[in-house]
Design a protein around this motif. Structure first.
Motif, mmCIF file in Angstrom:
data_model
loop_
_atom_site.group_PDB
_atom_site.id
_atom_site.type_symbol
_atom_site.label_atom_id
_atom_site.label_comp_id
_atom_site.label_asym_id
_atom_site.label_seq_id
_atom_site.Cartn_x
_atom_site.Cartn_y
_atom_site.Cartn_z
ATOM 1 N N SER A 33 26.383 -10.691 17.977
ATOM 2 C CA SER A 33 27.718 -10.679 18.531
ATOM 3 C C SER A 33 28.217 -12.125 18.677
ATOM 4 O O SER A 33 27.444 -13.018 19.032
ATOM 5 C CB SER A 33 27.612 -9.926 19.859
ATOM 6 O OG SER A 33 28.449 -10.452 20.790
ATOM 7 N N ASN A 34 29.456 -12.362 18.308
ATOM 8 C CA ASN A 34 30.084 -13.683 18.422
ATOM 9 C C ASN A 34 29.660 -14.680 17.323
ATOM 10 O O ASN A 34 29.987 -15.854 17.382
ATOM 11 C CB ASN A 34 29.806 -14.301 19.797
ATOM 12 C CG ASN A 34 30.938 -15.194 20.249
ATOM 13 O OD1 ASN A 34 32.105 -14.889 19.988
ATOM 14 N ND2 ASN A 34 30.629 -16.294 20.891
ATOM 15 N N LYS A 37 31.493 -12.857 12.679
ATOM 16 C CA LYS A 37 31.480 -11.801 11.649
ATOM 17 C C LYS A 37 32.890 -11.332 11.298
ATOM 18 O O LYS A 37 33.228 -11.233 10.124
ATOM 19 C CB LYS A 37 30.597 -10.637 12.129
ATOM 20 C CG LYS A 37 30.482 -9.494 11.122
ATOM 21 C CD LYS A 37 29.236 -8.651 11.339
ATOM 22 C CE LYS A 37 29.114 -8.063 12.724
ATOM 23 N NZ LYS A 37 30.183 -7.082 13.044
ATOM 24 N N SER A 38 33.693 -11.049 12.321
ATOM 25 C CA SER A 38 35.055 -10.575 12.034
ATOM 26 C C SER A 38 35.841 -11.631 11.274
ATOM 27 O O SER A 38 36.537 -11.315 10.298
ATOM 28 C CB SER A 38 35.796 -10.243 13.326
ATOM 29 O OG SER A 38 35.052 -9.362 14.110
ATOM 30 N N ASP A 144 31.240 -25.758 9.902
ATOM 31 C CA ASP A 144 32.197 -26.853 10.160
ATOM 32 C C ASP A 144 31.863 -27.608 11.431
ATOM 33 O O ASP A 144 32.251 -28.763 11.589
ATOM 34 C CB ASP A 144 33.627 -26.286 10.233
ATOM 35 C CG ASP A 144 33.759 -25.195 11.286
ATOM 36 O OD1 ASP A 144 34.248 -25.481 12.383
ATOM 37 O OD2 ASP A 144 33.346 -24.044 11.008
ATOM 38 N N ASP A 145 31.149 -26.971 12.345
ATOM 39 C CA ASP A 145 30.779 -27.618 13.607
ATOM 40 C C ASP A 145 29.655 -28.635 13.436
ATOM 41 O O ASP A 145 29.338 -29.361 14.378
ATOM 42 C CB ASP A 145 30.360 -26.568 14.646
ATOM 43 C CG ASP A 145 31.522 -26.129 15.517
ATOM 44 O OD1 ASP A 145 32.613 -26.710 15.388
ATOM 45 O OD2 ASP A 145 31.336 -25.204 16.335
HETATM 46 P P1 GDP Z 1 32.250 -11.701 15.895
HETATM 47 O O1 GDP Z 1 32.069 -11.346 17.345
HETATM 48 O O2 GDP Z 1 30.930 -11.970 15.228
HETATM 49 O O3 GDP Z 1 33.119 -10.768 15.114
HETATM 50 O O4 GDP Z 1 32.945 -13.154 15.864
HETATM 51 P P2 GDP Z 1 34.493 -13.580 15.759
HETATM 52 O O5 GDP Z 1 34.919 -13.649 14.344
HETATM 53 O O6 GDP Z 1 35.306 -12.756 16.702
HETATM 54 O O7 GDP Z 1 34.361 -15.099 16.270
HETATM 55 C C1 GDP Z 1 33.697 -15.412 17.466
HETATM 56 C C2 GDP Z 1 34.095 -16.814 17.925
HETATM 57 O O8 GDP Z 1 33.657 -17.773 16.966
HETATM 58 C C3 GDP Z 1 35.597 -16.996 18.057
HETATM 59 O O9 GDP Z 1 35.829 -17.805 19.179
HETATM 60 C C4 GDP Z 1 35.994 -17.701 16.777
HETATM 61 O O10 GDP Z 1 37.112 -18.525 16.962
HETATM 62 C C5 GDP Z 1 34.759 -18.524 16.468
HETATM 63 N N1 GDP Z 1 34.609 -18.732 15.017
HETATM 64 C C6 GDP Z 1 34.644 -17.785 14.059
HETATM 65 N N2 GDP Z 1 34.500 -18.330 12.835
HETATM 66 C C7 GDP Z 1 34.371 -19.663 13.016
HETATM 67 C C8 GDP Z 1 34.188 -20.783 12.123
HETATM 68 O O11 GDP Z 1 34.131 -20.678 10.892
HETATM 69 N N3 GDP Z 1 34.053 -22.018 12.709
HETATM 70 C C9 GDP Z 1 34.113 -22.203 14.049
HETATM 71 N N4 GDP Z 1 33.972 -23.438 14.500
HETATM 72 N N5 GDP Z 1 34.298 -21.184 14.914
HETATM 73 C C10 GDP Z 1 34.424 -19.928 14.418
#
Ligand code: GDP
Length: 193
Positions: A33-34, A37-38, A144-145
């Protein structure tokens, strides 16, 4: 051959138990989670189709997205600390159940956070996928981080920790669109699309 991506994608539904089968190849997205993925799904598909959530752990369903000639399966994110044990068990069942009986699956895209070493749950997932014999592509997200010089060594370390060949781990960033073409190509190849 018609290009799959950017895809004309349609959200089919969010399923909490059995996902209806259709005769289409599937690519599965899995990750903590986080992990991003989305965001990864949206940038790869080329459309805002997966929900990016600010509440990690909220999505507990298997989300099915139609790509025309294939389906994209968005598994619920695992490992969110602040959920009950019962909920975690439900996720395990849902994810395990999906992966254990699905010949349609042609590729599993496993997302791992490039900013941290591979986590126990990531290794568990990868071991499970290897055992089930699925082809796996890993995306090292949020690359990128990391300073540029740290990117290759990080990807190599992640590959090693996950038991994958290093070319099966793609440095990826949804925000800076790094690795998007590589991911699209690998998915298209696996789907023969
Ligand atoms: P999910 O819970 O796996 O679906 O993740 P999300 O796509 O909702 O992203 C979770 C968090 O990570 C959010 O705060 C996004 O802004 C951040 N995030 C997602 N992709 C990237 C990325 O490529 N680079 C960075 N630095 N942050 C990202």
């Amino acid at each position: 051959m018609k290009r799959l991506f950017p895809a004309q994608a349609t959200f089919i539904g969010a399923f909490v138990s059995d996902v209806p089968r259709v005769a289409l190849p599937e690519v599965v997205f899995a990750g903590r989670s986080n992990v991003g993925k989305s965001s990864a799904i949206n940038v790869i598909v080329g459309q805002q189709i997966a929900r990016t959530s600010r509440t990690p752990g909220r999505t507990q369903s298997v989300n099915v997205i139609d790509l025309g000639t294939a389906r994209l399966i968005d598994l619920p994110g695992y490992g969110y600390a602040k959920v009950s044990k019962a909920m975690r068990e439900d996720w395990k069942k849902l994810i395990g159940g999906y992966l254990s009986d699905r010949p349609e699956i042609k590729l599993v895209v496993a997302l791992v956070d490039a900013r941290h070493p591979a986590q126990e749950l990531d290794r568990t997932l990868l071991a499970q996928l290897a055992e089930l014999g699925f082809p796996v592509l890993a995306l090292a997200t949020k690359i990128d981080d990391l300073p540029r010089a740290r990117r290759s060594p990080t990807v190599a370390a992640l590959a090693k920790a996950l038991g994958l060949p290093s070319d099966a781990v793609i440095p990826f960033s949804a925000t800076e669109k790094i690795g998007v073409d590589e991911a699209r190509e690998a998915i298209s190849w696996a789907l023969k699309a």
